[in-house]
Structures are given as structure tokens and as C-alpha cells.
Design an enzyme around this catalytic site. Structure first.
Site, short mmCIF file in Angstrom:
data_model
loop_
_atom_site.label_atom_id
_atom_site.label_comp_id
_atom_site.label_asym_id
_atom_site.label_seq_id
_atom_site.Cartn_x
_atom_site.Cartn_y
_atom_site.Cartn_z
N SER A 1 -17.02 1.18 -5.60
CA SER A 1 -17.18 2.55 -6.06
C SER A 1 -15.88 3.16 -6.58
O SER A 1 -15.89 4.26 -7.14
CB SER A 1 -17.74 3.43 -4.93
OG SER A 1 -16.83 3.47 -3.84
N GLY B 1 -11.34 2.10 -7.61
CA GLY B 1 -10.27 1.11 -7.70
C GLY B 1 -10.62 -0.11 -8.51
O GLY B 1 -11.41 -0.06 -9.46
N GLY C 1 -12.40 -2.66 -7.78
CA GLY C 1 -13.81 -3.03 -7.71
C GLY C 1 -14.64 -2.33 -8.78
O GLY C 1 -15.46 -2.97 -9.47
N SER D 1 -3.38 -9.41 -0.72
CA SER D 1 -2.34 -8.50 -1.21
C SER D 1 -1.04 -9.28 -1.17
O SER D 1 -0.93 -10.26 -0.43
CB SER D 1 -2.23 -7.28 -0.28
OG SER D 1 -1.02 -6.58 -0.49
N TYR E 1 -1.38 -3.41 8.32
CA TYR E 1 -2.10 -3.69 7.07
C TYR E 1 -1.77 -5.10 6.59
O TYR E 1 -2.66 -5.87 6.23
CB TYR E 1 -1.74 -2.67 6.00
CG TYR E 1 -2.27 -3.04 4.63
CD1 TYR E 1 -3.63 -2.95 4.35
CD2 TYR E 1 -1.41 -3.54 3.64
CE1 TYR E 1 -4.13 -3.32 3.11
CE2 TYR E 1 -1.91 -3.90 2.40
CZ TYR E 1 -3.26 -3.79 2.14
OH TYR E 1 -3.75 -4.17 0.91
#
Length: 282
Positions: free
Chosen positions: A13, A15, A17, A137, A151
């Protein structure tokens, strides 16, 4: 005429993607896109059609993930490419972040990705084809960023199980690509996307400085274009032998090379000491 592949994209929804889904549809691919809110997908892309299927999915609920994948297969008949893209960033030192904050990040970034993989693999094995893209990442390869340890650890975990997955899927002709993006100009660092420690500790000055730099300076000035990233993923999906490891962005290459040089230097310096543990046969 070759039939276009069916893609299943999580975290679609916003970024990368969202950019990828729009790019795929513009190139006549069939796409199932998931988000926590199906309304957000419909608002950004449109209603369900012969080529597009918006799906509401809770990554942290294995049964919900299983049902969502089944719905996609019922609609399109198959899935050819899966992109494990959903996840969120968390800033906070190891001491600052609570057990609950840490678990939430792992639930989405690690266990959520595993839920999707676990439930899509039976389909890929049965059809003897497929391609799993796992978005890690550069922080899943190099973790020396103060305030980003948790993260980064989620992305290290993703990298670890994806390396194993690549070997497990070889007998079934299923490709696996682990993507390490650098900084892309999306809303990943925006205040409504990234999370920060609920109880920050003032003594961690370097972490606060890096946090401020990411939220106030790097955000909106990232060097990489998500439109070009989408093109790269499509190109990789069409390669006969796609790579298992793919660093995306010149900045990702810069950081990866830094770590490689550090490891090589350290291994060379301590090779004798490291090898001294061997059992002697004398």
C-alpha cells in the site's frame, strides 16, 4: 505468446511495494497485493479485476496468511513470483527498547515473512517453479548503526533463513533472491512509518544524533529511486539464474565493501590465533 507471470507482493500500500505493483500492472503482469488495509490498496490502485487482486492480510496470523494465498491462487490459478516486502523500521538502542517493542518488530519483519514463505512453498514445490524475493536491507548485512540494532537484527535473521531457503528450494527449481537495498526515496523514514523508542535514554547521544539525521536529513533525500528498484526486481525475475544475494544501490555496495574489507583484514590479522584451537594429533 508467453503468459505473464502472477506476482504476490506484501506491504503493497506504500513505499517500494506500491511502486512495484503499479509498475507490474503497467507492464501487463497479474498482481495480488496485500496490506493490513484493503481500502488503502483500492484507494491507491483500484478495485479487483482480471489482472489485480487487492487483499487484506495480517502477516502475524499464519492462518490468515494461508487463506490469503489460497484466495490469490483461486483468483489467478497460480503464483509465480512472491515478494516478501512488508516490514517496518524501529529506532532505539538495545537498552531503550522494551521486550514488547522488540517482539513486535520481530513478529512483523521475521515471523511475518516466514508465515508467507511457509504457506507459499507448497504451491511452488507442486508446480516445480517460482521465485521468492526477500527484501532485507543493507542493515541486514552491516549492523554497526547505533540505535538500529534491533531493526538490523530482524534483517540479519531474514538474510539467514533466506540463504538456507535458497538451498532447500534448488531441487524444486524455485529461485530465491535476497535483496539488500540501500536508502530509497520512499516513506520508510517518515514519522507515520518508522517507530522510535517509547522510553529514550538521554545518555545515548550517538543514537539520538543518528536518529535525528535519519528522520530530519536523510528522509526525503535518499539517493535511490524506487521506480528504478521496481525495474531491477522485474529484470531479476526474468533471469534464468538469478542471484541469491543482490545488493541494490551504490550506497549498499559501499557499505557491503566496507564490511568485507574489515572482515578480510581482521581474519588475516588473527588467522594464526584463530587456527590455534585445532586439536593436535601429536
Amino acid at each position: 505468446m508467453e503468459t505473464k507471470k502472477v506476482w504476490f507482493v506484501t506491504g503493497a500500500s506504500k513505499g517500494l511495494g506500491l511502486v512495484l505493483v503499479k509498475k507490474l500492472l503497467a507492464n501487463d503482469y497479474h498482481v495480488a497485493a496485500t496490506s493490513r488495509s484493503v481500502e488503502s490498496l483500492i484507494k491507491e490502485i483500484g478495485n479487483a479485476s482480471d489482472s489485480f487482486l487487492p487483499l487484506e492480510m495480517d502477516l502475524t496470523d499464519n492462518e490468515n496468511v494461508k487463506a490469503t494465498i489460497a484466495e490469490c491462487i483461486a483468483h489467478f490459478g497460480q503464483i509465480d513470483v512472491m515478494v516478501n516486502n512488508a516490514g517496518f523500521g524501529l529506532i532505539g538502542t538495545l537498552e531503550e527498547l522494551s521486550d514488547s517493542e522488540v517482539k513486535t518488530n520481530f513478529d512483523v519483519n521475521v515471523f511475518g515473512s516466514l508465515n508467507v514463505i511457509r504457506n507459499i512453498l507448497p504451491h511452488f514445490r507442486n508446480q516445480q517453479s517460482g521465485h521468492v524475493f526477500t527484501i532485507s536491507s543493507i542493515g541486514g548485512y552491516m549492523g554497526n548503526f547505533p540505535g538500529f540494532g534491533i531493526y538490523c537484527s530482524t534483517k540479519f535473521a531474514v538474510a539467514g533463513f533466506t540463504e538456507a531457503l535458497a538451498e532447500e528450494m534448488k531441487p524444486f527449481n524455485v529461485h530465491t533472491t535476497l535483496v539488500y537495498p540501500g536508502y530509497f526515496r520512499t516513506n520508510f523514514l517518515s514519522k507515520d512509518s518508522i517507530r522510535t523508542a517509547a522510553s529514550p535514554i538521554a545518555a545515548y547521544k550517538s543514537a539520538r544524533e543518528l536518529e535525528k539525521a535519519h528522520l530530519d536529513e536523510i528522509n526525503g533525500n535518499q539517493p535511490n529511486d524506487p521506480e528504478k528498484a521496481a525495474d531491477v526486481l522485474i529484470t531479476l525475475s526474468n533471469e534464468e539464474n538469478p542471484p541469491v544475494h543482490f545488493f541494490m544501490g551504490k550506497d549498499a555496495y559501499h557499505y557491503a565493501k566496507q564490511k568485507l574489507e574489515l572482515i578480510q583484514h581482521t581474519m588475516a590479522a588473527y588467522e594464526t590465533l584463530a587456527g590455534s584451537t585445532e586439536i593436535s594429533n601429536n
